[in-house]
Motif scaffolding. Structure first.
Motif, PDB file in Angstrom:
ATOM      1  N   GLY A 222      36.694 -24.599  83.105  1.00  0.00           N
ATOM      2  CA  GLY A 222      36.317 -23.283  83.578  1.00  0.00           C
ATOM      3  C   GLY A 222      35.071 -22.763  82.896  1.00  0.00           C
ATOM      4  N   GLN A 223      34.305 -21.973  83.641  1.00  0.00           N
ATOM      5  CA  GLN A 223      33.092 -21.351  83.121  1.00  0.00           C
ATOM      6  C   GLN A 223      33.169 -19.846  83.358  1.00  0.00           C
ATOM      7  OE1 GLN A 223      32.662 -24.011  85.602  1.00  0.00           O
ATOM      8  NE2 GLN A 223      32.961 -25.351  83.847  1.00  0.00           N
ATOM      9  N   ILE A 224      32.677 -19.089  82.393  1.00  0.00           N
ATOM     10  CA  ILE A 224      32.642 -17.631  82.497  1.00  0.00           C
ATOM     11  C   ILE A 224      31.259 -17.135  82.080  1.00  0.00           C
ATOM     12  CG2 ILE A 224      33.675 -15.438  81.794  1.00  0.00           C
ATOM     13  CD1 ILE A 224      36.087 -17.088  80.757  1.00  0.00           C
ATOM     14  N   LEU A 225      30.734 -16.220  82.843  1.00  0.00           N
ATOM     15  CA  LEU A 225      29.552 -15.458  82.424  1.00  0.00           C
ATOM     16  C   LEU A 225      30.018 -14.037  82.169  1.00  0.00           C
ATOM     17  CD1 LEU A 225      26.534 -14.950  81.972  1.00  0.00           C
ATOM     18  CD2 LEU A 225      26.324 -14.547  84.447  1.00  0.00           C
ATOM     19  N   PHE A 226      29.925 -13.589  80.933  1.00  0.00           N
ATOM     20  CA  PHE A 226      30.286 -12.226  80.590  1.00  0.00           C
ATOM     21  C   PHE A 226      29.112 -11.288  80.860  1.00  0.00           C
ATOM     22  CE2 PHE A 226      33.302 -14.733  78.164  1.00  0.00           C
ATOM     23  CZ  PHE A 226      34.479 -14.005  78.305  1.00  0.00           C
TER      24      PHE A 226
END
Length: 325
Positions: A222-226
């Motif tokens: 999984g990848q997240i951009l905050f």
């Protein structure tokens, strides 16, 4: 309300040491009743832990006038149902993680809390543990400068993993757990990322079943951009060799790195050739600091240590990682 008198729904493995005894050890808190569908096991738990009452019917426990708050520690499949019953009865709820099966279910639970104006808190208990509070402190003090990205790896062997052993291994049945081992372990990690880095701008992932050993997917990335600009990359794989097991979260900033395991006791800092370690004693009851905060929240003496709104964010992340098509 001067004391929280808990009723526990689902007095299984997690309540033996991790959480159960802590309810009698924090101030203004005690267990007065437990419930399990297997009456013999419910009675056995009550006798061993000195609990006055036991039930094999959740509705009877919820309606017990001596119970003024509910701790739900069943598999996720029952979280929503029992939460809605409890909130409708006017009793605040502390529900285990993952909050429920998916984000849609979590929103319904939140809406019920708002509808009945009854408190709801979620057991993302690492937020309250000294080790993870230390990481928060280091980040807040910009010890490693501005955070650039986070790399997390949770790699486990099928021969031996971190999950409590149960007879039917319900954690591997998506209809009961919401997914597989990812759904049991990732809530700890993803909630910490939300706690540390705030609101999410976007997220995506891949979830597959490579081994075919059970119905649930065994590899998730999984990848997240905050919204802050921090980028997260995570890998959860439960079919590596025993020699390749790994539990590490590494936060890289403009001036150094902070690294730590989610299921360990040491935080390390590397900065300009300088290294420092902080070692923490293992907690006898890992949920005790959180239960203390939840008790104070229910008594009106503190803030909610993990609200349904915050827990929904981690449910949304898990959904975005594991969605198909």
């Amino acid at each position: 309300m001067e004391e929280i008198k808990w009723g526990i729904i689902g007095c299984g493995d997690v309540t033996e040491v991790k959480s159960g005894p802590a309810f009698n050890k924090v101030p203004n808190s005690s267990i007065v009743a437990v419930m399990r569908r297997d009456a013999a096991k419910a009675e056995d738990y009550a006798l061993r832990h000195g609990v006055p009452k036991w039930y094999d019917d959740a509705e009877k426990l919820i309606n017990d006038p001596d119970v003024n708050a509910i701790y739900i520690a069943t598999p996720p499949l029952q979280h929503e149902e029992y939460t809605l019953f409890s909130l409708a009865a006017g009793k605040p709820v502390y529900v285990e993680k993952p909050m429920t099966l998916n984000a849609e279910s979590a929103v319904r639970m939140q809406n019920a809390s708002l509808k009945y104006n009854v408190k709801l808190s979620v057991a993302h208990y690492r937020r309250a543990q000294p080790m993870f509070l230390k990481v928060k402190e280091l980040l807040d003090k910009n010890v490693i400068g501005e955070v650039r990205f986070v790399q997390l790896q949770m790699l486990q062997s099928p021969a031996r993993n971190l999950i409590a052993s149960t007879g039917n291994n319900w954690r591997l049945d998506p209809s009961i757990s919401g997914g597989g081992l990812f759904h049991d372990l990732a809530p700890h990690q993803l909630d910490l990322m939300i706690y540390y880095f705030g609101q999410v701008s976007s997220s995506s992932g891949i979830s597959i079943n490579q081994s075919g050993e059970y119905p649930a997917d065994d590899l998730v990335v999984g990848q997240i951009l905050f919204e802050s600009g921090v980028v997260f990359n995570g890998t959860w794989c439960f079919t590596v060799s025993e020699n390749d097991k790994k539990d590490i979260c590494e936060i890289t900033g403009s001036a150094g790195t902070i690294s730590f395991p989610i299921f360990g006791n040491k935080v390390s800092i590397k900065k300009d050739g300088y290294e420092e370690e902080f070692v923490f004693e293992a907690l006898q009851h890992v949920q005790q600091p959180m239960i203390d905060k939840v008790t104070n929240y229910f008594l009106g003496k503190g803030d909610n240590p993990c609200s349904s709104e915050q827990a929904i964010l981690s449910m949304q992340l898990m959904d975005s990682f594991t969605k198909k098509g």
